[in-house]
Write a protein that holds these residues in place. Structure first.
Motif, PDB file in Angstrom:
ATOM      1  N   SER A  12       0.827  -1.213   0.000  1.00  0.00           N
ATOM      2  CA  SER A  12       0.000   0.000   0.000  1.00  0.00           C
ATOM      3  C   SER A  12       0.861   1.263   0.000  1.00  0.00           C
ATOM      4  N   ARG A  47      -7.639   6.851   0.649  1.00  0.00           N
ATOM      5  CA  ARG A  47      -8.191   6.376   1.924  1.00  0.00           C
ATOM      6  C   ARG A  47      -9.255   5.296   1.690  1.00  0.00           C
ATOM      7  N   SER A  48     -10.120   5.508   0.705  1.00  0.00           N
ATOM      8  CA  SER A  48     -11.152   4.521   0.405  1.00  0.00           C
ATOM      9  C   SER A  48     -10.534   3.212  -0.068  1.00  0.00           C
ATOM     10  N   TRP A  49      -9.527   3.297  -0.921  1.00  0.00           N
ATOM     11  CA  TRP A  49      -8.846   2.094  -1.416  1.00  0.00           C
ATOM     12  C   TRP A  49      -8.122   1.378  -0.289  1.00  0.00           C
ATOM     13  N   GLN A  50      -7.603   2.130   0.668  1.00  0.00           N
ATOM     14  CA  GLN A  50      -6.802   1.553   1.739  1.00  0.00           C
ATOM     15  C   GLN A  50      -7.628   0.687   2.696  1.00  0.00           C
ATOM     16  N   ILE A  51      -8.946   0.878   2.732  1.00  0.00           N
ATOM     17  CA  ILE A  51      -9.807   0.041   3.572  1.00  0.00           C
ATOM     18  C   ILE A  51      -9.820  -1.387   3.057  1.00  0.00           C
ATOM     19  N   ASP A  86     -17.374  -2.269   3.330  1.00  0.00           N
ATOM     20  CA  ASP A  86     -16.290  -2.801   2.501  1.00  0.00           C
ATOM     21  C   ASP A  86     -15.836  -4.140   3.050  1.00  0.00           C
ATOM     22  N   GLY A 114     -12.993  -5.398   3.441  1.00  0.00           N
ATOM     23  CA  GLY A 114     -11.872  -5.335   4.381  1.00  0.00           C
ATOM     24  C   GLY A 114     -12.324  -5.154   5.820  1.00  0.00           C
ATOM     25  N   ILE A 115     -13.433  -4.447   6.023  1.00  0.00           N
ATOM     26  CA  ILE A 115     -13.980  -4.267   7.373  1.00  0.00           C
ATOM     27  C   ILE A 115     -14.574  -5.575   7.880  1.00  0.00           C
TER      28      ILE A 115
END
Length: 350
Positions: A117, A196-200, A325, A327-328
């Motif tokens: 990342s 930030r959205s992609w990093q989730i 998402d 990832g969460i």
């Protein structure tokens, strides 16, 4: 009359690996394949709006005449990415645990995903990088550098690279890399929100262009990992015994790690850093089919695909009409499992 056994013949003999009967393993593989297919179908049906099967079948044939069919058309690449990313992360997790003989090994816990990342964030913010191919190569490089760094830090001191030291080194490195990503992205208001959205970590913005660029790297990484199955069985016996069986320990470990890094880097470049799939899946698979990597690796790939697809579907149901998402969702599942593994004092190494 007795037959002499030469040392070279002994070295070439493959180690016997305890496990389940072959019939049970095949049965579990078939069940995992069926479950994965059913979850893939559910991913096309379930979302903010339920879609009847007639519209699903029409959309699969290329029709987009109404809102239901248009919704399915958007869910198809999302489902494909969830299946591919889950398979890659499950396979990579099993290989990392085999390479390090560490039950806590996972691309997220060891900091590999976060290293990928950071590399992508630097490429976007400082070098104006916006092509999928550049993202993937940069992410693989960042993942590889981070993997080497964490293993080197975890190997310092007495006892070498113990599971706990590797986990602590990975956690500390991940925390530092998150801070570095923020430092790189925050001054760039034009890209901060999207990064930030992609990093989730998620599969909602998937397109076939990105999947197509990622696919060759996934195939290459998967082939390397599957070819490493026999060497990983030898490494599980310890480095000295593996060397006695004729394995070139350093080469085997480096080759298997390269395949895992390619898988992690490619997935992170397209879907973001999705954690805990590579931790949960191999442990579950060992309970069902044993520790033989010739069976464990393909089963981990299938189970990883099923888990990530199920997490994506669950994320759509939990927060309707919005979405969580993936990832969460995997973090909600994986974090308690990680704590459970850490607290099992008898699990020191694989």
């Amino acid at each position: 009359m007795t037959t002499a056994v030469t040392p070279s013949a002994t070295r070439r003999r493959a180690p016997a690996v305890p496990g389940r009967p072959a019939r049970m393993r095949v049965l579990w593989l078939l069940l995992a394949a069926v479950l994965t297919a059913l979850l893939g179908a559910a991913s096309l049906v379930i979302g903010s709006r339920e879609v009847p099967w007639t519209d699903v079948l029409a959309a699969l044939q290329g029709s987009a005449d109404n809102l239901n069919q248009a919704a399915v058309t958007k869910r198809i690449p999302r489902t494909v990415l969830a299946l591919l990313a889950g398979a890659a992360l499950g396979l990579a997790g099993a290989v990392m645990q085999g390479v390090t003989r560490n039950p806590l090994a996972d691309p997220g816990i060891l900091g590999v995903n976060m290293g990928a990342s950071l590399a992508v964030a630097v490429g976007i913010a400082w070098f104006g990088m916006f092509s999928y191919t550049a993202f993937i190569w940069t992410a693989i490089l960042g993942a590889a550098v981070t993997a080497v760094f964490v293993y080197a830090i975890g190997s310092l001191g007495r006892g070498g690279a113990t599971p706990l030291k590797l986990a602590l080194a990975g956690a500390a490195t991940s925390a530092a890399l998150v801070s570095f990503i923020s430092a790189v992205v925050l001054p760039r208001a034009d890209i901060a929100q999207s990064v930030r959205s992609w990093q989730i970590g998620g599969v909602g913005g998937a397109g076939f262009e990105g999947i197509g660029r990622m696919l060759p790297f996934l195939i290459a990484g998967a082939v390397i990992c599957l070819l490493a199955a026999r060497p990983l069985n030898s490494l599980a016996l310890g480095d000295e015994l593996a060397a006695g069986l004729g394995e070139r320990v350093a080469v085997a470990r480096a080759a298997a790690a390269l395949g895992a890094v390619m898988l992690c880097g490619a997935v992170t470049a397209i879907a973001g850093p999705i954690g805990f799939v590579g931790l949960v899946v191999p442990h579950l698979c060992r309970l069902l089919i044993g520790v033989d990597h010739r069976w464990l690796l393909p089963f981990s790939a299938l189970t990883g695909a099923a888990l990530l697809t199920a997490s994506d579907v669950a994320g759509r149901i939990i927060a309707r009409p919005e979405e969580l998402d993936v990832g969460i969702v995997t973090a909600l599942v994986g974090a308690p499992f990680f704590i459970y593994i850490v607290r099992r004092q008898k699990v020191r190494e694989l």
